[in-house]
Structure formats: C-alpha cells, structure tokens
Motif scaffolding. Structure first.
Motif, PDB file in Angstrom:
ATOM      1  N   LYS A  16       0.838  -1.207   0.000  1.00 47.30           N
ATOM      2  CA  LYS A  16       0.000   0.000   0.000  1.00 47.30           C
ATOM      3  C   LYS A  16       0.871   1.254   0.000  1.00 47.30           C
ATOM      4  O   LYS A  16       1.856   1.343   0.721  1.00 47.30           O
ATOM      5  N   LEU A  17       0.447   2.218  -0.823  1.00 42.50           N
ATOM      6  CA  LEU A  17       1.196   3.483  -0.918  1.00 42.50           C
ATOM      7  C   LEU A  17       0.709   4.478   0.130  1.00 42.50           C
ATOM      8  O   LEU A  17      -0.480   4.522   0.455  1.00 42.50           O
ATOM      9  N   LYS A  18       1.637   5.275   0.621  1.00 41.53           N
ATOM     10  CA  LYS A  18       1.304   6.307   1.617  1.00 41.53           C
ATOM     11  C   LYS A  18       1.454   7.717   1.039  1.00 41.53           C
ATOM     12  O   LYS A  18       0.784   8.639   1.470  1.00 41.53           O
ATOM     13  N   CYS A  19       2.433   7.850   0.134  1.00 37.93           N
ATOM     14  CA  CYS A  19       2.713   9.207  -0.364  1.00 37.93           C
ATOM     15  C   CYS A  19       3.270   9.137  -1.788  1.00 37.93           C
ATOM     16  O   CYS A  19       3.825   8.118  -2.201  1.00 37.93           O
ATOM     17  N   VAL A  20       3.091  10.241  -2.513  1.00 40.15           N
ATOM     18  CA  VAL A  20       3.620  10.334  -3.879  1.00 40.15           C
ATOM     19  C   VAL A  20       4.032  11.790  -4.122  1.00 40.15           C
ATOM     20  O   VAL A  20       3.390  12.712  -3.620  1.00 40.15           O
ATOM     21  N   SER A  21       5.141  11.977  -4.848  1.00 37.83           N
ATOM     22  CA  SER A  21       5.583  13.348  -5.155  1.00 37.83           C
ATOM     23  C   SER A  21       6.234  13.360  -6.532  1.00 37.83           C
ATOM     24  O   SER A  21       7.084  12.530  -6.836  1.00 37.83           O
ATOM     25  N   PHE A  28      10.767  13.118 -12.322  1.00 38.86           N
ATOM     26  CA  PHE A  28      10.818  11.882 -11.530  1.00 38.86           C
ATOM     27  C   PHE A  28       9.603  11.820 -10.599  1.00 38.86           C
ATOM     28  O   PHE A  28       9.152  12.842 -10.075  1.00 38.86           O
ATOM     29  N   ILE A  29       9.085  10.583 -10.402  1.00 39.55           N
ATOM     30  CA  ILE A  29       7.954  10.402  -9.479  1.00 39.55           C
ATOM     31  C   ILE A  29       8.441   9.515  -8.338  1.00 39.55           C
ATOM     32  O   ILE A  29       8.886   8.383  -8.567  1.00 39.55           O
ATOM     33  N   ALA A  30       8.383  10.048  -7.123  1.00 48.51           N
ATOM     34  CA  ALA A  30       8.778   9.261  -5.948  1.00 48.51           C
ATOM     35  C   ALA A  30       7.513   8.815  -5.245  1.00 48.51           C
ATOM     36  O   ALA A  30       6.602   9.626  -5.036  1.00 48.51           O
ATOM     37  N   CYS A  31       7.439   7.509  -4.878  1.00 50.60           N
ATOM     38  CA  CYS A  31       6.285   7.050  -4.095  1.00 50.60           C
ATOM     39  C   CYS A  31       6.780   6.196  -2.940  1.00 50.60           C
ATOM     40  O   CYS A  31       7.694   5.387  -3.076  1.00 50.60           O
ATOM     41  N   GLY A  32       6.184   6.430  -1.789  1.00 51.51           N
ATOM     42  CA  GLY A  32       6.576   5.689  -0.582  1.00 51.51           C
ATOM     43  C   GLY A  32       5.388   4.924  -0.042  1.00 51.51           C
ATOM     44  O   GLY A  32       4.238   5.358  -0.175  1.00 51.51           O
ATOM     45  N   GLY A  33       5.678   3.764   0.578  1.00 52.08           N
ATOM     46  CA  GLY A  33       4.581   2.958   1.115  1.00 52.08           C
ATOM     47  C   GLY A  33       5.033   2.120   2.296  1.00 52.08           C
ATOM     48  O   GLY A  33       6.086   2.367   2.906  1.00 52.08           O
TER      49      GLY A  33
END
Length: 1166
Positions: A16-21, A28-33
């Motif tokens: 599951k993802l928590k954040c995207v920037s 560039f697209i950074a996503c954290g989960g």
C-alpha cells in the motif's frame, strides 16, 4: 477544464502506498509505502512521429528504481528540484537524502533522532533550506549541504504540517489539533492564524494539507490567493497571504487526504473520498478549484482508499496514490486562447509581470505580436477579430461611454489579428461566457446577457471613423435578463439594473451563429433566440448541464459537451411526437461520446464536425465516425475538408517562442482518398468518386490535377463545379495557345512555380533569337531588335533589371534603358546615356528629372541645358539648394527673376526659423546687405538673452564683416559705372543692388562696428580686471559709457564701479553709483541695495580720485577724437600706430607685435 484517467501502474506485492511526489523539473515520481517501500519512476514519451507530441504520444517507464534504506512505512517524500535531491522519511523517524549519480539514486545523507516520527518536511522556494517537523514538537531547519541552521522544541505541541512562504521569511506550522501557527524564519512565534473556514465546525478535526504556491510561474491575477489550507472534514480556505482576514472559503463536502496547486497556481486539486447515497462504500474523488473558489470539476477514481496526489510539472497530468496503484489522469486545461485569420491568440502568466501576456502569433508568416493585459478573463475569436474580456482598471477612471454608464467594472476589447485594440466596451456584468459572430458580441453573466453589434471600419477614412464613434446609435448595445421573454422588437435597452436581479436557474454556457443565439442554463434548459433582433423563439429541455455549446454552420444542430465530458447532439428544428402524443420541436440525436474535451463544426458543411476524445481526434460525417487520429491538439479551424489544430500544451512550455511544428493540418478521409485516386488510378475514376462525394475542395483538387496533365476539358468542368471564375478564364486562355510548351509554362506559373516557368519561357526565347540571328537583311535587324526588347521587357517585368539592361542595350531601347539604370541606381550609366544622346532629345528632360529625384544637381543641370531648358536647370538648383549655381546660371542666361527667387527662398527659410540658413543664402548670392541685416538681428536677440558675451561679440563681428563686403561691392559697382564697363552694371543683379544703396539710411551701415566694439571692450575690461591690471581695466571700462544703447546701463556702470573701486579711483566709482541709483529700469529694492553698498564704501573712502593724470583729464574733457587701442583699451597719443585693413581699428605700435590677428575682427595681421 476536462480530466480523464489515462494510465495505471501497479506496485509489486500489493504494497500500500502512503505518499507520492512528482518532481516538477526533471519529471521523476517518488512514491513511498508500507514496509520501507520507496520507488523512483519516470514516464517518458517515446515516439518517432513528429505529429505525436504531448499527451498523445505513448509514455513508458524510462526509470523504475527501488531505493533500499527504509525499514518502516515511508510517510513523507519531498523533492528539492533546484539541487536534484530527494528527501524521504519513515515511521521510525529515519530521514534519508538521496542524490542522482550516473542515472541512479544513491543515499547522500542519513539522520535519525530516535525520539519521534517526522510528520512533514518542506524545502523553501530556492531549495537552500529544509524545515523538518517532528510529532513531539521538535523543529529542525537545515541547509542543502546537510548543516543544521537552527533547531527548536515547541513544548506540549504535536506538529503535523509545515510550509514556507514564497520569500522564505515565514514558516507555517500545522498542529495535530487543527491550529496553524505563524513563525518567522528564525523560529520566533508571531501569531495564530485565523481559520475562517472552521466557523460552526464541531468535533475533532485535523489538517489534510497546507500548500503555499510560490509564484514561480507568475500569478493569474495581481494579489491572487495562493495559500491553500484544507482540513479532513472538507473545509478549505485560500488566502492571499498569511494574515488575510477575508480568505476564499470552500466546503468541498468530502473527506480530504491531500491537496496541491498546479505549476502556475491556477488550479487547486483536492483529493479524498465522498459518500454516495446509491453506494455503500465511499467513492475516491479529486475536486478541482480555481484560486477564487470556483469549482472546475470532479474526477472519480476507482479503488478503496486514496492516500496522496501530485501534479506533473507542466500541469497536464496528475498522479494519484490509491491502494497499491498509481493512477495517472490527463488534464485538458482551459487555456485562454483563440484563432482568427491564421493567427493563434494565447495568454500566459509570467513571474516578472502582474499582467497576462497575450501573444498574437501569425502562423502564416511566423511573426508574433505581444500585448500585456491586466486581469484577463477570456479570449474569444471570430473571423479576423478577437474579443479580450478583462476587469476594468480601478485606478484608471474611464470616460463616460456611449450609453452613459459610469464605473463599469468589466471591459470587452475588440482587437484585430495583430492585437491592435479597435473598440473597447465597458460593461457592468461579469463576462463569464462570451460568444462572437461576424456582427455581434454576446457576453453573459449567470443572470443576464449583453449583446453588442460591433462595427469594424475596413475602408473608412479617419474622419468617417470619428463620425461613427461619435454618433450614439441606439440599439447597438442591449441587455436582457435570462428570465425575460424578449419579442425581438426594440425592447432590449442597456439597463444594468436587469443584471442585478437574481435567478434560480443560472446561465452555464452560450453560443451564437449569425442568426441564432443559444443560452444554456444549469437545469438543462436551452433557450434559443433570434439574431440580430433578440427574440426568444424556443425553449428546449435537456437532462444535462452544458459546459460548452456549439452550433453548426446553418444553425440546425447544436453540440453539447456537459461538465463530465459527455458529447450529445440536439436537432433544433426536428418535429417529433413525444411520449404523450404531442408534437414538439427539437430532438436529442442518438450519438453520445464520453471523455470529449473539444469539438468544432465544419464551416462549410452542416453534417461535418471534428471532436477530441482523450488523445484521439474523430471526424464525423452524418454522425458516422472516420478512423481516429492520435493527437492532443486543440482544434482551430475546420474548413475545406482540412482541420487545423494547435498543440497548445507544447506552446505553453515555451510560450515566447512558438514553433510552426506546433500547428498541424489533418486532411479528412474524402480528401485523402480523392488525392490517392488521382495519383494512382487516374482522373476519370477520381472524377466519378468526387461526383458521388461532391465538395468544392475536391473539385478544385481535380481541376488542378487535370491542369497538370493539360486535360483542359475536365479542368474546365471542375472549375465550373467549384465556381472558380478565374480558373475558368485561365483554362479558356490556355485553349487559345498553340504551343504545348507555352501551355506547360503557363500552368507552372499558375501553380506558383515561377522559376520553372521562367526556365521554359527562356528556352523558347532563346530559340526565337537563334532563328533571328541565322536570318539576314535589314528586316531581320529590326526583328532582332524587337526580340531583344521583348526579352528585356520580360526581365524588366520581373524586376530583373541587370538582365534587362543587356537586352535593351542590344535592342537600342534608350527609354527602357534609362528606367533600368535608374532602378539599378547605376547613375554613371545614366550619365553616359545622357551624354550619348543628341541635343534636344525627348528623353533628356526625363533623365534630368531622374537625377533631380536622387539629388544629383550637376548631372541634372547638364541634361536640362543640353535640351535647352535653362529655367528648369535653375529651378533644379533652387530645389536642391545649390544657390551659387542658380545665381551663376541666372547670370549666364540673363534671367530677370533671380532676385525674387532669392527673396522667396529667404522668406521661406525665415518662416521655418532657419535664419542662419537665410544669411548663408544671401551671402552666397552676394546679397551682403540683407545678410548683414539678419545677422544684426540675431546678434541683438542673443544680446537680449544675456548669453555668453564672446558669442555676441562674434555675431556683431560677422555682421560688420558682411557690411564691409557690401561697401566693397558698392565701390566696385560705382567704379564699373565710371569706367563705362556697362556689362556688369546693366545686369539685373547690379540694378537691384543700386536700389538697395539708395534706400540705406540705417544705423548699422554708418557704423557697423559699434556692437562689436561694445562687447569687445566689455570683455577686455573684465579680462584686465581679473588679471589684476586694474588701471587699464578702468580706462577700458570708461569707454563703455558710449555704448549704453547696446549693453544695458546697469551692466556698464556696475563694471565701471567695480573697476574704479579696484583701482581706488573713488571719484569715478561715486559717479558710477550715482548713475546706477538713478536708473529707471531697476526696482526700488535693487536701488536700495546699491545705496546700501555705496554707503558702505564711501563711509570708509572719500569719493575722490587719488591719482589724476593727463590721460584722465583728456577723457573727462570729452575730446574723444583720439583713436583707442583695441588691444589695451588706452587712447593712442603717438603718431605711429597699426591700423587693421578690414575693420579700420588701431593698435599701439609696441602692442601689435604680440598679435597675429586683429584683436577686434580677428583678420590676420599682414
């Protein structure tokens, strides 16, 4: 503004993802989960097709890197675009700064407080500082290179959000309890923010997002709201600055998780979920708003729970983190743009200016015109003109406009296609919707609409334009309330009170054609009015809220795009029977398309239209689609079976330098098929196909193809079918030509292939010349000349003068040769031609005129004299200001009118205030007396101005020298008479001079040197005084008493008093003071000042001269017959002295050796 989902990327293992920037600069697209997941992705377009640009181009992941380093759930990701760094943090409080090296991301710095979890991180606008806030109230501000700038513990406060102001002077801290505190950039508390949006809200709330747009791409309006704050309960406020007492308030009616501005601060995206009555679960939605709180639309997103959103750098895409997926939605922005007569008009904001920059880009010539417009609302175009709707400038009070309304708050500016404003109209209703036809502009607010029958002066003189603007034409402007039912008579007046009345069913869209106006309302009602007399004809009912309306070319069908992007069609004139058995007018057609964001009807066919659906363009004929074309362009124009489209997304990336590649032309299928048939099968079959699918463009295509093959019969028929009269005439002319090659050359010229045509013609001409040269006899010579001249004419017609000259020389065509030399600016050749012509040749006056036009006096005179026109030669000299030559010619040819000529020219110069030119003219013409008169006038004027004395002296000297020359001339004239040399005396000039002699009784002929003497002694006295020769200065100053008529007495006696005082001759000084006190020209205050000064001097010194010499007695005795030395100012008592041969003034014998020039007139001592 339209949006639709375009792509979905799944994260492996359903994490599951928590954040995207999304990095705004590099993409560039950074996503954290959960479980320490951190990925950096990059979408890039890969296509070889030049037409596929922007959103239409397929995009693939060019980077998909998993960044190892976090163990707990990654909760915050933020980019530093300026320094290409990524900062991430997890639930354990671990912060990692990542850097890009050789195409991959690596850890650069790590930091862990081990105490609390990081809730938010924010880089400032220039990427120099980062502010990190922890849940336990700790705040750290660090620099980009990893050094800590300051830290602070906010006791007893749970922090959850942080934001920098644009100038990095203010920090906003969001608390867990929903409060927002304002601090300065050193961590000092300033105040609590007032949260107007939470009035009447009860229960626990938390902040969903704070985003402060930093103005990096300019603002949509001066003082535009840019700080957005949103709470999880859906309440939102948008502020102009942190202390804004009157923010824009929005209730989104949804549970909010994340907010973000687009790259130019014109759209705020609010992501979260909404309860829907018909469904049990909440629906993920993204709402879009303007900075002023206007709702732009809603995007529904599948999945269970949305956690974050982020805009792409160009504002054309948005990334949404939902469950373990990233969804991408394409955005079709509402650009302010239009298209009129080959010109794309578009507007954008710039960070360095508060206004909109509106560019008029002429795509045909690739030229652009820039205009800056404050508070632009919209751009509407039609034909060759456009309307810019703006807010009126509050600081600039406009004049009372035609109908006498003051204080109008909005302006409609009518401009042409290069941005020149032609006619502004001030109105009092908000022009939310503007439509334009060839004759009318219609602007509508939510309650009322205003119509203006505009006029464009195409071929009017300035005077006529003035009359039109002055005459107050009743009925050219009117206003109607949407609930009124106008009958079409003159009942609409410009009464703005109508606009104030409210309505339950506001206007949501309008469109107009030459004879119909359509107004759409939010309930789905469509009102149809007639134009130009606005009368309500019909009301129709639809079950959608229109966003964009469009009428076809004969106003029979209406296209409706609603706010969710569904396109439907309505036949306005169809008579159908409804379910109750009643006959009604108007029928909804069966065609419906989704995700449509633009459409255009063809201008010349009511059944043809083009529409944009996602990234595809469809062309429909009778509601049947052709195969789609991949593109994301906005449709400019659909005419002649061709669609002109503009890639506005690409233009807006670099709006100052639009590229012709961004204009794309699409041919529709019938045009492509016809062209293919003509090329591959032949004209016969193509003709049959076009017969079955007739269109003027297709017939023109056939006509041109038939011309190429010289099939004149088919070409003529096709030209008749497309009503091209010139084409028919051309075919007839071709039919009359015998030579096949001539026909081919003419066809090449018709298609604009001029070089090819020229080559063909030249080949034919050379053959003719060859034939002529091989012949013999006199007749052949004349024919040859004729041929050469014909070829010369051919080149001259095409302005190839150099080639023409060669043939005209061979053809001995002197007239055309002269013209060619003139066009080539070969004046030497022209001169040689003139000298080779016999006397009195008819061409000589023409050649002379050519020389006159380019200012070549001598050659013109020679030509005129050769053809025996001395009068014209003199006129030429006068025209070209060669007065010496004119006088000389007049003398040589015994012309009487030279005197009047000079007088006329001199008066003309004097009128233009060119006195010095007039003097020079008289001097050159030996009219020394008139020259001297004018020079004295200038000298007197300069003397009055009290300018530099030296300049005045020089002017008087010049005047006197002119008088001396005049005297010399007179003597010579008299001498000539005595000796009996009658030649000169009998001339008109000498006669005129004699008359002048008789009338001279003027002061300056008798004593020409007085003015020069006065200023000479005035300057000399001052020089001697300053050099310390006080006695000689006094002697010189005493001379000045004789010149009161030239130098003001106050100046003379002030200088005399000064010199006398300096040489301690207080008697003379006393007399000077008595004279000064008795002057009439002085005011009483000035006289008082002189008296006070005299009192001060003569209380200390007796008013008697201490030294009395014979010289003084001589001067006082008034025996002024002694000559005065102009070098020293002393009287000359010796018998030997030097006298100037020019001005007849004397200098002491012992002094003259020090001079090379006469001290007074500056002539050389010889």
């Amino acid at each position: 503004m339209f949006f639709y989902l375009s792509k979905k990327i799944a994260i492996p293992n359903n994490v599951k993802l928590k954040c995207v920037s999304w990095n705004k600069d590099q993409g560039f697209i950074a996503c954290g989960g959960e479980d320490g997941l951190l990925k950096v992705l990059k979408l890039e377009t890969q296509t070889d097709d030049a037409k596929l640009r922007g959103l239409a181009a397929p995009s693939n992941l060019s980077m998909n890197q998993t960044l190892e380093g976090h163990s707990g759930s990654v909760q915050v990701v933020t980019w530093n675009e300026q320094y290409q760094k990524l900062t991430t943090s997890d639930q354990n409080g671990l912060i990692i700064v990542w850097m890009l090296y050789k195409g991959s991301w690596y850890e650069e710095m790590i930091n862990n407080r081990n105490k609390s979890v990081v809730r938010s991180m924010s880089w400032n606008a220039d990427g120099q500082k980062i502010c990190i806030v922890y849940e336990d109230g700790a705040v750290i501000v660090g620099s980009v290179d990893g050094n800590r700038i300051w830290g602070k513990d906010l006791k007893g406060i749970q922090l959850c959000h942080v934001a920098w102001s644009a100038d990095s002077k203010i920090l906003l801290f969001g608390m867990a309890n929903g409060e927002i505190h304002i601090y300065d950039n050193q961590g000092n508390f300033i105040m609590k923010m007032k949260l107007n949006c939470l009035v009447n809200v009860t229960g626990a709330i938390s902040i969903a997002g704070i985003h402060w747009y930093h103005g990096t791409e300019g603002y949509v309006e001066p003082d535009c709201p840019c700080l957005a704050i949103c709470f999880d309960n859906g309440r939102c406020q948008i502020m102009r600055h942190e202390n804004d007492q009157n923010p824009v308030l929005i209730d989104t009616g949804m549970y909010v998780v994340s907010i973000q501005w687009n790259h130019i601060g014109s759209v705020l995206a609010v992501a979260g979920s909404q309860k829907v009555v018909t469904q049990d679960k909440d629906v993920n939605t993204v709402q879009f708003y303007t900075p002023f709180g206007e709702h732009l639309g809603t995007l529904k997103v599948p999945g269970k729970q949305m956690s974050a959103l982020s805009w792409e750098g160009g504002g054309l895409k948005i990334a949404l983190a939902v469950d373990s997926f990233i969804y991408f939605a394409n955005i079709r922005p509402d650009y302010k743009w239009g298209y009129c007569s080959n010109t794309v008009v578009y507007a954008y904001t710039r960070p360095d200016r508060p206004e909109y920059c509106v560019i008029f880009w002429d795509t045909k010539n690739n030229e652009k015109y820039v205009k800056y417009v404050k508070s632009l609302i919209s751009i509407t175009t039609c034909g060759d003109f456009c309307i810019l709707a703006t807010k009126a400038d509050e600081n600039h009070p406009q004049e009372e406009n035609e109908m006498g309304t003051f204080g109008a708050t909005f302006v409609l500016v009518l401009c042409n296609s290069i941005g020149t404003p032609l006619d502004p109209k001030y109105i009092d209703i908000v022009p939310l919707f503007v439509a334009m036809t060839k004759t009318h502009v219609i602007a509508a607010s939510k309650e009322a609409f205003y119509t203006w029958q505009y006029r464009v002066a195409k071929k009017l003189t300035a005077l006529e334009i003035n009359q039109i603007t002055r005459s107050r034409k009743e009925g050219r402007e009117r206003i109607y309330h949407v609930d009124d039912t106008p009958s079409g008579s003159v009942d609409g007046v410009l009464d703005y009170s109508k606009a104030i009345q409210g309505t339950r069913d506001p206007i949501c869209a309008i469109t107009a054609s030459d004879k119909t106006l359509i107004v759409g309302r939010e309930s789905g009602t469509i009102q149809r009015y007639s134009l130009p007399n606005v009368g309500l004809i019909q009301k129709y009912s639809l079950n959608c809220r229109a966003y964009q309306l469009s009428l076809n070319c004969n106003s029979s069908r209406l296209a409706i795009i609603d706010i969710s992007g569904i396109l439907t069609f309505f036949d306005l004139d169809a008579r159908v029977t409804d379910s109750t058995g009643q006959q009604v007018i108007g029928e909804l057609l069966k065609l419906e398309r989704k995700d449509v964001w633009d459409m255009k009807w063809a201008k010349d066919n009511p059944d043809l239209f083009a529409m944009m659906e996602k990234t595809r363009m469809y062309v429909f004929r009778n509601l049947d689609p052709e195969e789609p074309i991949q593109t994301s362009g906005y449709i400019c124009n659909f005419e002649d079976l061709e669609i002109k489209s503009v890639l506005l997304d690409e233009i807006m990336k670099n709006p100052e330098h639009p590229n012709k590649d961004y204009m794309i032309n699409f041919e529709i299928r019938s045009l492509r098929d016809s062209r293919a048939l003509i090329e591959k099968v032949g004209i016969e079959d193509a003709s049959q196909f076009i017969e079955d699918n007739p269109h003027p463009r297709l017939w023109r295509l056939l006509a041109e193809a038939a011309l190429q093959k010289l099939d004149l019969h088919t070409a003529e028929q096709a030209f008749v079918r497309c009503k091209d009269y010139q084409g028919i005439k051309f075919v007839k002319r071709l039919g009359n030509l015998q030579s096949e090659s001539m026909k081919q050359a003419e066809v090449a010229a018709y298609f604009g292939r001029f070089e090819e045509a020229e080559r063909m013609y030249l080949d034919m001409d050379r053959r003719v010349l060859q034939l002529l040269k091989t012949g013999s006899g006199d007749a052949d010579d004349t024919l040859l000349e004729q041929a050469h001249n014909a070829i010369g004419d051919y080149f001259a017609d095409r302005q190839k003068w150099l080639n023409a000259v060669q043939y005209y020389v061979q053809g001995r065509n002197q007239e055309r040769l002269a013209e060619c030399y003139y066009m080539l600016e070969d004046y030497e050749g022209l001169e040689n031609l003139a000298s080779s012509l016999p006397e009195n040749h008819k061409l000589l006056p023409e050649i002379a005129q050519m020389f006159v036009r380019v200012g070549m006096c001598e050659q013109a005179v020679t030509a005129f004299l050769k053809c025996n026109q001395p009068k014209a030669a003199v006129d030429t000299c006068v025209h070209l200001n060669q007065w010496n030559k004119a006088v000389e010619l007049a003398k040589n040819h015994s012309m009487k009118e030279i005197g009047s000529l000079l007088a006329r020219y001199a008066s003309h110069l004097l009128e233009k205030n060119k006195t010095l030119d007039a003097i020079e003219l008289y001097r050159k013409a030996n009219y020394f007396y008139d020259a001297a008169k004018l020079m004295f006038k200038i000298a007197d004027e300069e003397a009055k101005k009290r300018t530099k004395p030296l300049r005045v002296k020089k002017l008087y000297v010049l005047s006197a020298l002119l008088i001396e020359q005049y005297h010399e001339q007179m003597k010579n004239a008299q001498r000539g008479k005595v000796k009996g040399k009658g030649s000169e005396a009998t001339s008109a000039l000498a006669g005129l001079l004699e008359e002048e002699v008789l009338s001279t009784t003027s002061r300056f002929t008798d004593n020409a040197w007085r003015g020069a003497e006065a200023y000479h002694f005035y300057i000399l006295a001052q020089r001697q005084l300053y050099e310390g020769y006080v006695d000689t200065a006094l002697k010189t100053a005493l001379h000045l008493r004789d010149y009161e008529d030239i130098i003001p007495a106050v100046e003379i006696y002030s200088l005399l008093a000064l010199c006398a005082c300096a040489s301690r001759a207080f008697g003379t000084c006393s007399k000077a003071f008595i004279k000064l006190e008795s002057l009439e020209t002085l005011s009483s205050e000035q006289k008082q000042q002189y008296e006070d000064l005299a009192l001060e001097i003569f209380t200390k010194h007796t008013p008697k001269d201490n030294r009395k010499s014979e010289l003084d007695s001589l001067l006082e005795g008034g025996e002024g017959k002694l000559p005065t030395c102009v070098a020293t100012g002393s009287p000359i008592t010796e018998y030997q002295f030097w006298m100037c041969s020019v001005c007849k003034h004397c200098v002491l014998a012992q002094e003259i050796s020090n001079y090379n020039f006469c001290p007074l007139c500056h002539s050389s001592v010889g």
